[in-house]
Write an enzyme that holds these catalytic residues in place. Structure first.
Site, short mmCIF file in Angstrom:
data_model
loop_
_atom_site.label_atom_id
_atom_site.label_comp_id
_atom_site.label_asym_id
_atom_site.label_seq_id
_atom_site.Cartn_x
_atom_site.Cartn_y
_atom_site.Cartn_z
N ASN A 14 0.54 -1.35 -0.29
CA ASN A 14 -0.47 -0.19 -0.01
C ASN A 14 1.20 0.98 0.22
O ASN A 14 1.49 1.70 0.74
CB ASN A 14 -0.79 0.31 1.54
CG ASN A 14 -1.31 1.06 0.87
OD1 ASN A 14 -1.59 1.68 0.53
ND2 ASN A 14 -2.89 0.99 2.28
N ARG A 98 -2.63 -2.10 -3.49
CA ARG A 98 -3.66 -0.79 -3.61
C ARG A 98 -3.62 -0.27 -4.06
O ARG A 98 -2.85 1.07 -4.44
CB ARG A 98 -3.84 -0.61 -2.22
CG ARG A 98 -4.88 0.18 -1.55
CD ARG A 98 -5.03 0.97 -0.33
NE ARG A 98 -5.86 2.00 -0.36
CZ ARG A 98 -5.81 3.50 0.21
NH1 ARG A 98 -4.55 3.77 0.55
NH2 ARG A 98 -6.85 4.25 0.29
N HIS A 187 -12.40 4.36 -0.26
CA HIS A 187 -12.26 3.13 0.89
C HIS A 187 -12.90 1.76 0.60
O HIS A 187 -13.50 1.27 1.79
CB HIS A 187 -13.30 3.91 2.30
CG HIS A 187 -12.05 5.36 2.95
ND1 HIS A 187 -13.44 5.50 2.80
CD2 HIS A 187 -11.11 5.22 2.95
CE1 HIS A 187 -12.77 7.10 3.57
NE2 HIS A 187 -11.08 6.91 3.23
N GLY A 219 -9.21 9.66 7.42
CA GLY A 219 -10.78 9.90 6.34
C GLY A 219 -11.75 8.97 6.62
O GLY A 219 -11.63 8.01 7.75
N ARG A 248 -9.70 17.62 5.60
CA ARG A 248 -10.71 17.69 4.70
C ARG A 248 -11.93 17.73 5.50
O ARG A 248 -12.18 17.78 6.41
CB ARG A 248 -10.93 16.20 4.06
CG ARG A 248 -10.19 15.39 2.85
CD ARG A 248 -10.21 14.40 2.48
NE ARG A 248 -9.09 13.73 1.83
CZ ARG A 248 -8.88 12.69 1.65
NH1 ARG A 248 -10.22 12.23 2.65
NH2 ARG A 248 -7.61 11.76 1.35
N GLU A 389 -8.51 -4.13 6.05
CA GLU A 389 -7.85 -3.85 3.96
C GLU A 389 -7.12 -5.13 3.52
O GLU A 389 -6.93 -5.14 2.42
CB GLU A 389 -7.54 -2.51 3.41
CG GLU A 389 -8.57 -1.96 3.96
CD GLU A 389 -8.74 0.02 4.30
OE1 GLU A 389 -8.13 0.76 5.09
OE2 GLU A 389 -9.06 0.62 3.27
P1 AMP Z 1 -7.74 5.49 10.68
O1 AMP Z 1 -6.99 6.17 9.89
O2 AMP Z 1 -8.29 4.51 10.98
O3 AMP Z 1 -6.04 4.78 11.70
O4 AMP Z 1 -8.07 6.59 12.59
C1 AMP Z 1 -7.32 7.62 13.08
C2 AMP Z 1 -8.28 8.29 13.49
O5 AMP Z 1 -8.77 7.67 14.96
C3 AMP Z 1 -7.49 9.33 13.87
O6 AMP Z 1 -8.70 10.40 14.16
C4 AMP Z 1 -7.58 8.53 16.26
O7 AMP Z 1 -7.56 9.60 17.22
C5 AMP Z 1 -9.28 7.93 15.78
N1 AMP Z 1 -8.29 6.99 16.98
C6 AMP Z 1 -8.56 5.73 17.50
N2 AMP Z 1 -8.26 5.26 18.22
C7 AMP Z 1 -9.26 6.08 18.58
C8 AMP Z 1 -9.76 5.86 20.53
N3 AMP Z 1 -9.57 5.33 21.60
N4 AMP Z 1 -10.90 6.81 20.83
C9 AMP Z 1 -10.92 7.65 19.93
N5 AMP Z 1 -10.27 7.63 18.43
C10 AMP Z 1 -9.71 6.81 18.40
#
Ligand code: AMP
Length: 404
Positions: A14, A98, A187, A219, A248, A389
């Protein structure tokens, strides 16, 4: 070396603008033999972080100036003795890439040949930040692993079942056709993975399943799934439409762009950067795009952070409501990705006003991040399903090869 009976080791790549994530699976049992990331490609102090067999992990500085170097580092990493394959087998049997944008051409993963590469190049203008780096990753990887099949798995593919009334923008048809302007959705690999997981967990066949899947990470997008197929999604022509995201804006009145160009004398690039990199949670909170920090600030009385959360939740709820109305019958509401999987307060807030749709959250189950977080009397299931993913791409790669 002879090919194994069927490809057993699939490497998933990726490639992003300054990082490349990888995961090497033993597909016999979908076990990640090693996974990791090369970060800060082309910047100061590039590094490789990895785990091996979910046990040891490390971060090492690496000499990497471009994506080609980074992939070479990944290939060397895979060559470690502790990862060596059983005698007579290859270290890597197939590579799955990806690719963000597959345009209207790809509704399925495909084996990469010259035609596929040409199509990915054709879509550079549609995904200028993503497709060129995905493409460079493919080219470099084909040089490193010349004797194995490479597959492309597209973020847009799952959404190719969206009907015209949902993907068409109300603009001059000829202009949209010329530039291929329409909703594509992103996504897709994540929405599809959680859709398949929901079918498995609920023991329902896919064609009987109506879902709303909320991918809430850095995202964010929400997808309406009817009979197992994507029929609408919040993200659009580019990843800018829809929900409030890390940096965004999501939906805004398009006239705001014109207003800013007129009154702030902003250029095209200025507005691009403003809406893609400097908006969303980052702009609303004034300091961070990390939902954890924003929730913490909000709970200690920071009113800007509190409003950021409210705007985020309000937008998400609006899409759930709209998609529920379009689906007619809703079996389950799914939460996934960083925020969706981990943040009980956000799930609770999104569901708070959705009782009209038959959605009832159970506070305790929700706080415990259980798979089912709805009450027993809720007519719609509410589920937390961690997305994966990488494994989806590995499975797709395998099935493309087996069917080719
Ligand atoms: P991702 O792009 O799927 O890795 O998600 C990243 C986002 O998930 C970021 O905004 C993180 O702050 C949020 N995140 C991860 N763990 C938590 C949690 N325990 N509570 C709130 N937000 C979280």
């Amino acid at each position: 070396l002879p090919m194994a009976d069927s490809p057993k080791r699939v490497l998933v790549i990726n490639a992003g603008s300054s990082s490349i994530k990888f995961c090497l699976y033993d597909m016999e049992n979908e076990f990640p033999l090693t996974r990791g990331i090369v970060e800060r490609i082309g910047l100061d102090d590039p590094r490789l972080s990895y785990t091996i067999k979910d046990a040891t992990s490390a971060t090492e500085p690496v000499a990497v100036k471009d994506h080609r170097d980074a992939l070479r580092v990944i290939a060397q990493h895979i060559d470690r003795p502790e990862l060596s394959p059983p005698a007579g087998h290859r270290a890597v049997d197939a590579v799955g890439h990806r690719v963000v944008h597959g345009g209207e051409k790809f509704s399925q993963p495909v084996l990469i040949d010259e035609d596929v590469k040409r199509a990915i190049r054709e879509y550079f203008p549609l995904a200028p930040l993503h497709n060129p780096v995905n493409y460079r990753g493919i080219e470099a990887c084909q040089e490193l692993f010349p004797d194995v099949p490479h597959a492309a798995v597209f973020d847009t593919a799952f959404h190719q079942t969206i009907p015209p009334e949902a993907y068409t923008y109300a603009m001059p048809v000829e202009l949209c056709e010329r530039h291929r302007i329409r909703k594509y959705g992103f996504h897709g690999t994540s929405h599809r993975y959680v859709t398949l997981e929901a079918a498995r967990i609920l023991k329902t066949s896919l064609d009987q399943l109506n879902l709303i899947t909320c991918h809430l990470g850095n995202g964010c997008s929400i997808t309406a799934v009817r009979s197992g197929k994507s029929v609408d999604t919040s993200i659009g022509f580019t990843p800018l439409e829809g929900l409030v995201m890390g940096t965004r804006s999501g939906d805004i009145d398009p006239a705001i762009v014109l207003f800013l160009m007129r009154h702030e004398k902003m250029t095209v690039d200025d507005v691009d950067e403003l809406l893609n990199k400097k908006s969303g949670l980052l702009a609303l909170s004034g300091s961070t795009n990390d939902m954890r920090d924003i929730l913490e600030a909000a709970s200690s009385g920071d009113t800007r952070a509190a409003l950021a959360v409210e705007v985020f939740v309000h937008r998400a709820r609006k899409y759930v409501g709209a998609f529920a109305a379009g689906l007619g019958r809703l079996d389950a509401l799914i939460f996934t990705a960083g925020i969706g999987e981990n943040s009980s307060p956000i799930r609770e807030a999104v569901c708070a006003e959705l009782e009209i749709l038959g959605i009832q959250l159970d506070s305790e189950r929700n706080q415990a991040n259980e798979t089912f977080v709805n009450t027993d009397s809720s007519s719609v299931k509410v589920m937390v399903i961690p997305t994966d993913e990488e494994v989806m791409i590995a499975r797709d790669t395998l099935s493309v090869i087996e069917n080719s």
